[in-house]
Design a protein around this motif. Structure first.
Motif, short mmCIF file in Angstrom:
data_model
loop_
_atom_site.label_atom_id
_atom_site.label_comp_id
_atom_site.label_asym_id
_atom_site.label_seq_id
_atom_site.Cartn_x
_atom_site.Cartn_y
_atom_site.Cartn_z
N GLN A 134 115.62 38.57 29.63
CA GLN A 134 114.76 39.54 29.52
C GLN A 134 115.48 40.40 28.77
O GLN A 134 116.73 40.84 28.93
N LEU A 135 114.62 41.35 27.96
CA LEU A 135 115.12 42.27 27.28
C LEU A 135 114.17 43.68 27.36
O LEU A 135 113.07 43.63 27.11
N ILE A 136 114.78 44.79 27.47
CA ILE A 136 114.14 45.94 27.56
C ILE A 136 114.62 46.92 26.25
O ILE A 136 115.73 47.10 26.05
N VAL A 137 113.46 47.41 25.52
CA VAL A 137 113.81 48.04 24.25
C VAL A 137 113.24 49.58 24.54
O VAL A 137 111.95 49.58 24.70
N TYR A 138 114.38 50.54 24.53
CA TYR A 138 113.77 51.86 24.56
C TYR A 138 113.72 52.27 23.08
O TYR A 138 114.51 52.36 22.37
N HIS A 139 112.30 52.73 22.71
CA HIS A 139 112.15 53.27 21.41
C HIS A 139 112.40 54.65 21.35
O HIS A 139 111.71 55.69 21.47
N PHE A 140 113.59 54.88 21.03
CA PHE A 140 114.37 56.31 20.85
C PHE A 140 113.74 57.13 19.49
O PHE A 140 113.97 56.74 18.40
N MET A 141 113.15 58.20 19.88
CA MET A 141 112.52 59.11 18.58
C MET A 141 113.77 59.58 17.67
O MET A 141 114.56 60.61 18.37
N PHE A 142 114.14 59.05 16.64
CA PHE A 142 115.25 59.56 15.80
C PHE A 142 114.78 58.73 14.33
O PHE A 142 115.21 57.95 14.11
N ALA A 143 114.14 60.13 13.75
CA ALA A 143 113.79 59.71 12.32
C ALA A 143 115.08 59.44 11.26
O ALA A 143 115.97 60.36 11.78
N PRO A 144 114.89 58.87 10.34
CA PRO A 144 116.15 58.66 9.23
C PRO A 144 116.77 60.07 8.82
O PRO A 144 117.72 60.27 8.65
N ASP A 145 115.73 61.28 9.05
CA ASP A 145 116.13 62.21 8.22
C ASP A 145 116.57 63.41 9.23
O ASP A 145 116.63 64.49 8.81
N TRP A 146 116.50 63.10 10.48
CA TRP A 146 116.74 64.09 11.71
C TRP A 146 118.50 64.10 11.71
O TRP A 146 118.95 63.09 11.42
N ASN A 147 118.80 65.16 12.24
CA ASN A 147 120.15 65.67 12.40
C ASN A 147 120.73 64.91 14.04
O ASN A 147 121.75 64.89 14.00
N GLU A 148 119.81 65.12 14.93
CA GLU A 148 119.96 64.52 16.16
C GLU A 148 118.90 63.97 16.75
O GLU A 148 117.70 63.90 16.29
N GLY A 149 118.96 63.24 17.82
CA GLY A 149 117.86 62.58 18.65
C GLY A 149 117.06 63.34 19.31
O GLY A 149 117.38 64.56 19.62
N CYS A 150 115.86 63.00 19.57
CA CYS A 150 114.71 63.88 20.29
C CYS A 150 115.41 64.20 21.81
O CYS A 150 116.15 63.36 22.53
N ARG A 151 115.08 65.43 22.11
CA ARG A 151 115.43 65.81 23.29
C ARG A 151 115.02 65.13 24.54
O ARG A 151 115.62 64.83 25.53
N GLY A 152 113.59 65.04 24.41
CA GLY A 152 112.97 64.25 25.46
C GLY A 152 113.45 62.73 25.70
O GLY A 152 114.01 62.37 26.91
N CYS A 153 113.81 62.15 24.48
CA CYS A 153 114.68 60.58 24.69
C CYS A 153 115.89 60.87 25.06
O CYS A 153 116.18 59.81 25.90
N SER A 154 116.34 61.74 24.66
CA SER A 154 117.86 62.14 25.33
C SER A 154 117.89 62.19 26.73
O SER A 154 118.74 61.62 27.74
N PHE A 155 116.71 62.98 27.29
CA PHE A 155 116.65 63.06 28.89
C PHE A 155 116.51 61.79 29.48
O PHE A 155 117.03 61.48 30.49
N VAL A 156 115.61 61.05 29.08
CA VAL A 156 115.47 59.63 29.53
C VAL A 156 116.78 58.80 29.59
O VAL A 156 117.16 58.06 30.44
#
Length: 260
Positions: free
Chosen positions: A76-98
């Motif tokens: 079984q596999l869980i994939v978390y779809h983390f918001m981080f677009a190619p041109d962003w300098n850092e990952g999403c705050r909310g996804c980082s919270f998760v």
């Protein structure tokens, strides 16, 4: 125009016996919720599966990996779809919270035949740099060379965002960014075939944030009633001020835009 602050009425102060009576009355409602949650979990496990037909290839720390490789020795596999677009300098705050809640769960998930991976469209080098900054050790791979994010409805074209046709959360809402958060589950059978069993988006991810579970039992709760989006207070964990004042972050459009 600034929104007026929401003022909660202070609850009544009562005797110990009245407090116990009120608590027991509310306990009955909590037990109803627990039983309903158990039933929803049972029904979730009975949802139909869909076979994954595409041969997705990701960039991982040790080179190219297939979706099948992300299972490791688990079925079984869980994939978390983390918001981080190619041109962003850092990952999403909310996804980082998760993601701040993931590390301690990994050995327990592994004990139940489950692997975990985060997937984003940003290049692997950006993911590795940000992961090091955050102090995370979970596997994080880049899907930038594949349709994976678009197929699982967590990445959108700018045209889709502008014309309101993102179809986020099974078409129930528009999404204002080119990246959205989500979690998807997969299972691999003995023949090596992979099936998509479940996906959740928006506030369906609340249960993965244990800090919210703690906040829900304190007197002020999440204290988000006057915020839009509700997670506007969340920062990357290395950006909170060193003071006793709660942080209020400027909304940069990432993660949860659902009020309810």
């Amino acid at each position: 125009m600034a929104t007026a602050p929401v003022v909660k009425q202070r609850p009544t102060v009562v005797s110990h016996s009245d407090w116990i009576a009120a608590r027991k009355e509310f306990l009955a409602k909590e037990k109803q919720l627990t039983r309903l949650r158990d039933e929803i979990a049972r029904q979730r496990q009975q949802l139909p599966w869909e076979k994954v037909e595409k041969n997705y290839v990701f960039d991982g720390p040790n080179g190219k990996v297939l979706l099948a490789d992300l299972f490791g020795d688990k079925s079984q596999l869980i994939v978390y779809h983390f918001m981080f677009a190619p041109d962003w300098n850092e990952g999403c705050r909310g996804c980082s919270f998760v993601s701040d809640h993931v590390e301690g769960s990994l050995p327990h998930l592994a004990a139940r035949d489950v692997s975990y991976v985060a997937v984003s469209r940003a290049p692997l080098a950006k993911l590795e740099e940000f992961k090091k900054r955050m102090g995370w050790n979970f596997l994080w791979v880049s899907s930038n060379a594949t349709d994976f994010n678009y197929d699982f409805n967590v990445s959108f074209t700018r045209e889709q965002v502008d014309n309101g046709t993102t179809g986020y959360n099974f078409g129930t809402q528009r999404f204002p960014e080119v990246e959205g958060p989500g979690a998807s589950c997969f299972i691999k059978d003995e023949a090596g075939d992979i099936y998509h069993t479940y996906s959740s988006f928006g506030r369906g991810l609340d249960g993965m944030i244990n800090a919210y579970n703690w906040l829900d039992i304190v007197p002020k709760g999440r204290d988000e009633a006057n915020m839009m989006p509700p997670m506007a207070w969340v920062r990357h964990h290395d950006k909170y001020p060193q003071s006793n004042q709660p942080a209020v972050a400027k909304d940069e459009g990432c993660c949860h835009h659902e009020k309810a």
